[in-house]
Structures are given as C-alpha cells and as structure tokens.
Design a protein around this motif. Structure first.
Motif, mmCIF file in Angstrom:
data_model
loop_
_atom_site.group_PDB
_atom_site.id
_atom_site.type_symbol
_atom_site.label_atom_id
_atom_site.label_comp_id
_atom_site.label_asym_id
_atom_site.label_seq_id
_atom_site.Cartn_x
_atom_site.Cartn_y
_atom_site.Cartn_z
ATOM 1 N N LEU A 6 -84.125 5.840 -27.258
ATOM 2 C CA LEU A 6 -84.019 5.908 -28.030
ATOM 3 C C LEU A 6 -82.788 7.165 -28.851
ATOM 4 N N SER A 7 -81.740 6.801 -29.669
ATOM 5 C CA SER A 7 -80.775 7.716 -29.176
ATOM 6 C C SER A 7 -79.387 7.510 -30.346
ATOM 7 N N GLN A 8 -78.786 7.696 -31.098
ATOM 8 C CA GLN A 8 -77.639 7.655 -31.847
ATOM 9 C C GLN A 8 -76.425 6.982 -31.295
ATOM 10 N N VAL A 9 -75.779 7.462 -30.423
ATOM 11 C CA VAL A 9 -74.570 6.963 -30.255
ATOM 12 C C VAL A 9 -74.564 6.814 -28.690
ATOM 13 N N TRP A 10 -73.569 6.209 -27.989
ATOM 14 C CA TRP A 10 -73.280 6.286 -26.895
ATOM 15 C C TRP A 10 -71.632 6.768 -26.368
ATOM 16 N N VAL A 11 -72.231 7.577 -25.754
ATOM 17 C CA VAL A 11 -70.800 8.293 -25.549
ATOM 18 C C VAL A 11 -69.492 8.161 -24.876
ATOM 19 N N ALA A 14 -66.435 5.049 -28.728
ATOM 20 C CA ALA A 14 -64.965 5.987 -29.371
ATOM 21 C C ALA A 14 -65.305 6.176 -30.871
ATOM 22 N N GLU A 15 -66.740 5.208 -31.786
ATOM 23 C CA GLU A 15 -67.231 5.630 -32.944
ATOM 24 C C GLU A 15 -68.203 6.566 -32.764
ATOM 25 N N GLY A 16 -68.757 7.307 -33.467
ATOM 26 C CA GLY A 16 -69.840 8.453 -33.610
ATOM 27 C C GLY A 16 -69.715 9.631 -33.791
ATOM 28 N N THR A 17 -70.622 10.149 -34.192
ATOM 29 C CA THR A 17 -70.235 11.931 -33.888
ATOM 30 C C THR A 17 -71.548 12.131 -32.862
ATOM 31 N N TYR A 239 -55.766 32.630 -24.872
ATOM 32 C CA TYR A 239 -54.641 31.506 -25.485
ATOM 33 C C TYR A 239 -56.585 30.930 -25.858
ATOM 34 N N PHE A 240 -56.341 30.866 -27.421
ATOM 35 C CA PHE A 240 -57.865 30.424 -26.968
ATOM 36 C C PHE A 240 -57.793 28.852 -27.758
ATOM 37 N N LEU A 241 -58.234 28.053 -27.217
ATOM 38 C CA LEU A 241 -58.774 26.681 -27.858
ATOM 39 C C LEU A 241 -59.754 26.325 -27.969
ATOM 40 N N MET A 242 -59.958 25.559 -29.738
ATOM 41 C CA MET A 242 -61.044 24.800 -30.022
ATOM 42 C C MET A 242 -61.462 23.423 -30.192
ATOM 43 N N ALA A 243 -62.001 22.603 -29.690
ATOM 44 C CA ALA A 243 -61.851 21.081 -29.866
ATOM 45 C C ALA A 243 -63.837 20.774 -30.551
ATOM 46 N N GLY A 244 -63.599 19.601 -31.000
ATOM 47 C CA GLY A 244 -64.585 18.933 -31.496
ATOM 48 C C GLY A 244 -64.261 18.085 -32.830
ATOM 49 N N ALA A 245 -65.286 17.389 -33.144
ATOM 50 C CA ALA A 245 -65.292 16.257 -33.841
ATOM 51 C C ALA A 245 -65.517 16.822 -35.030
ATOM 52 N N ALA A 246 -65.228 16.304 -36.468
ATOM 53 C CA ALA A 246 -64.955 17.604 -37.415
ATOM 54 C C ALA A 246 -65.511 16.015 -38.983
ATOM 55 N N PRO A 247 -67.056 16.039 -39.331
ATOM 56 C CA PRO A 247 -67.626 15.262 -39.897
ATOM 57 C C PRO A 247 -67.191 15.690 -41.500
ATOM 58 N N ASP A 248 -66.535 16.575 -41.701
ATOM 59 C CA ASP A 248 -66.964 17.189 -43.027
ATOM 60 C C ASP A 248 -65.246 17.767 -43.562
ATOM 61 N N PRO A 272 -63.301 13.064 -26.942
ATOM 62 C CA PRO A 272 -64.262 11.916 -26.028
ATOM 63 C C PRO A 272 -64.959 12.666 -24.871
ATOM 64 N N PHE A 273 -66.906 12.544 -25.359
ATOM 65 C CA PHE A 273 -67.262 13.806 -24.693
ATOM 66 C C PHE A 273 -66.656 13.854 -22.792
#
Length: 385
Positions: A6-11, A14-17, A239-248, A272-273
């Motif tokens: 049981l999980s939330q999203v399949w990595v 494309a959709e889903g956090t 060099y500083f790299l930030m990556a990640g989805a932003a729900p808000d 994408p993961f």
C-alpha cells in the motif's frame, strides 16, 4: 507468495508528490518481482483512478473521494480498496507509516488471514497523536476550522493506533524508532532499514564543487536554511543547487524571496525521482536540514552514500550513521552549518575519503536486495508461527 504493498504514488508517474515511503515501496516492489513474487501496489495518492500490469506487477490507483484524512477513512473508499485486495488475494499486506491505509491493511488482514507487515517511516510514526501534533504545529487558516481539523486528526490517530495493534510484524527504520515503538505499543519491533539498488562506484566530482539540497519544499524540510547558506558562502567557488516539488506555492515564494540576486544559487523545481541520481552523481556535498521529528532514515541520505557524497546535517544523524562512519558531519545550529560546509568545501581530500566510506556503507547497509531478503525471512517466521 503474493504481496500487496500500500502506497501513495508510483514514482514513475509524473503526477503526485513523491515521499520517502513511496520510494521504498517502489524499490521493494521491483525487488520482490525480481525474486519471482506476484505483487500488487495499491496507490491512494494519485488524482485519477487507473490500472496497469507489468508481468507479475499490478498497479491500481484508487484516489480518495474527498479531501483531507476523511477522504481515505470514509467507509466507501475503505470498502472499494478492500475489494481490490480481495480480488488479488495477497498472502502479505505491507504498509508504511501511520496513514489511513494502516486501517485498511489491518481490516483486510483480519478478515482474510493475510500477514500484516507495518513499517515506520519517520520518527513521528513511532509517537502517539501524530496528526493532532501536526495540526497544532501548522495551523492553517481559517482559524475557526482548527477544532474540526483537530477532531478529524484525533479520530484518525485513534483508528490508526488501534489498527497497529493487529499488525503481525512491526518494522522500524532506526533504533530510536524501534525503542519508541516498543515503548508505545508494548510489542516487539524489528530493525529493518531502507534500501536502494546499488549503482557502480562513484566517479570523480566536477569542479567547482556542487552543494546539493533535495527534498519536497515544505516547512518541515526547512529549505530557507539552505538559501541562507548559499548567501553566506557567496565568496566560495561552490555552486548551490536546490531541487524539489513545492506543494504550497506561497511557501515556495517565501523561500525563494531570500534568493534574489544570488549568482551561486539555483532552484531547479520538481525533479522526477528517477532523475535525482544524476544530481547526486554531480554533487560534492549534500545538506540535510529536515526537522528531526519528521525524518527517519531519509532516502536522500541513502542516495548520498550510494553516490559518494558527504552529508552535512543540521541535527539529524539516524543511528549515528554520519558520525560513526565518518561520512559527513552533524551540526547543532545554522551558524555551525555555514562553518562546516565552508570547511568541507576547502578540503577536497577530506571529501574524497568520506566519499569512499559512504559508498562502502551503502553496500553494507542500504542494498535493497539485502533489505528484501531480511524482510522475507521475517515474514517466513511469522508464517511458521
């Protein structure tokens, strides 16, 4: 043997956090199928319903019918999800973290005789009143809705806590979670960490060095600290790299407000993961700023080790991995974080030594094949009893 995860999203979608739990379920499913098991992954976090089959792997997306915790706790969703499980007839139901799906797993296992395996996914999944604590910590407007949100959270916490009592096998990511689970639930919990497929040994890193931060852009991950770190170290050649989805979106704007004018910083957005390995392969340092309560054994820490990247962590050192194995450094506050990163950037030889130890640690502790092998042994013990 037939497994339902049981999980939330399949990595791969494309959709889903994507969360750490979803990553672990993804790798568990792939490894179980590789070993010849039939696997169903029931997904609750996508916006649409869909089904797909890949040989012995079946994917079923069943989104909630309404927003909030009640969307997954309401009888209609639980009934429809249980019907999916009944059709597949798993021998084992595996679920990770204190979620409404915990109630579903316990109910199905009780009615069908399947083995219910539950794993913690963060330190707060070993504590009582997880959702009530979160609602009190981050109070959303309108304020008059807080009593209703607290009531919903309390009901969810009570139902999930009761469901956990019916798990046949309790798993913990870290020794701290193991001790807490045993204290709270009064039952034995087994230590079983997380795993990833092993990549080839890491190659040399580019110059100038890259400092990476990767997570979902949420308050509990404290991304604003990384932006301030980049500003404090503008004089370095890194060099500083930030990556990640932003729900808000509003919180993202708050974080990036401090990045205005920074030539040594870049926010890459959601990645994408399955592409995140490319960023770890290029990174010379990884910075972890998550709050302790909301982390367990972060997937990003594992990925850093897999790719030979020393980790500088603000207070978070699960089971003493960073300090004990010399694969990074744990600091106490933001000022110490700046000093530590500056020191590591100035010492390439130190980074290379830590990179070798990190990859060796990954081979010994974070190989998904070893993790699944141990999981199957524990399940076999339950079946024999």
């Amino acid at each position: 043997m037939r497994w339902a995860l049981l999980s939330q999203v399949w990595v791969e979608e494309a959709e889903g956090t994507v969360t750490g739990s979803s990553v672990q379920v993804y790798y568990l499913a792939r490894e179980l199928v590789r070993r010849g098991a039939e696997v169903l992954v029931l997904l609750s976090g996508h916006r649409r319903a869909w089904e797909r089959a890949e040989g012995k792997l079946q994917l079923v997306s069943l989104p909630a019918y309404s927003a909030g915790l009640w969307g997954w706790l309401q009888p209609r969703w639980q009934r429809d999800a249980e019907e999916v499980l009944h059709t597949f007839r798993p021998d084992v139901v595996y679920q990770r973290g204190k979620l409404p799906e915990t109630v579903l797993a316990a109910r199905y296992a009780h009615r069908s005789g399947a083995v219910f395996v539950w794993s913690s996914n963060a330190d707060n999944s070993a504590y009582r009143w997880k959702y009530v604590r979160k609602r009190l910590r981050w109070r959303r407007r309108p304020w008059w809705m807080l009593p209703l949100r607290l009531a919903e959270a309390a009901v969810a916490d009570l139902l999930i806590e009761r469901a956990l009592q019916h798990a046949h096998l309790l798993l913990a990511q870290t020794r701290h979670q193991q001790r807490t689970l045993e204290s709270v639930l009064g039952r034995r919990a087994y230590l079983l960490g997380s795993g990833h497929p092993l990549p080839p040994p890491p190659r040399s890193k580019p110059s100038p060095p890259v400092v990476l931060w990767l997570a979902n852009i949420t308050p509990m991950k404290r991304p604003q600290l990384f932006v301030r770190l980049a500003r404090a170290l503008q004089g370095s050649d890194a060099y500083f790299l930030m990556a990640g989805a932003a729900p808000d979106r509003r919180f993202l704007e708050f974080v990036l407000r401090d990045a205005d004018g920074l030539s040594n910083f870049r926010y890459l957005g959601a990645v994408p993961f399955l592409q995140t390995a490319e960023f770890f392969a290029q990174a010379s340092l990884f910075v972890l700023t998550s709050e302790l309560e909301f982390e367990g054994l972060p997937n990003t820490l594992i990925q850093a080790c897999l790719h030979g990247v020393p980790v500088i962590s603000l207070g978070n050192d699960p089971d003493g991995i960073l300090s004990q194995y010399g694969v990074g450094e744990v600091v106490a506050d933001e000022h110490a974080l700046v000093r530590s990163v500056a020191s590591w950037l100035a010492d390439e030889e130190r980074r290379c030594r830590a990179a070798e130890r990190a990859y060796q640690l990954a081979c010994e502790r974070f190989d998904i094949a070893r993790v699944v092998g141990r999981l199957m042994e524990l399940v076999e013990q339950v079946l024999r009893r």
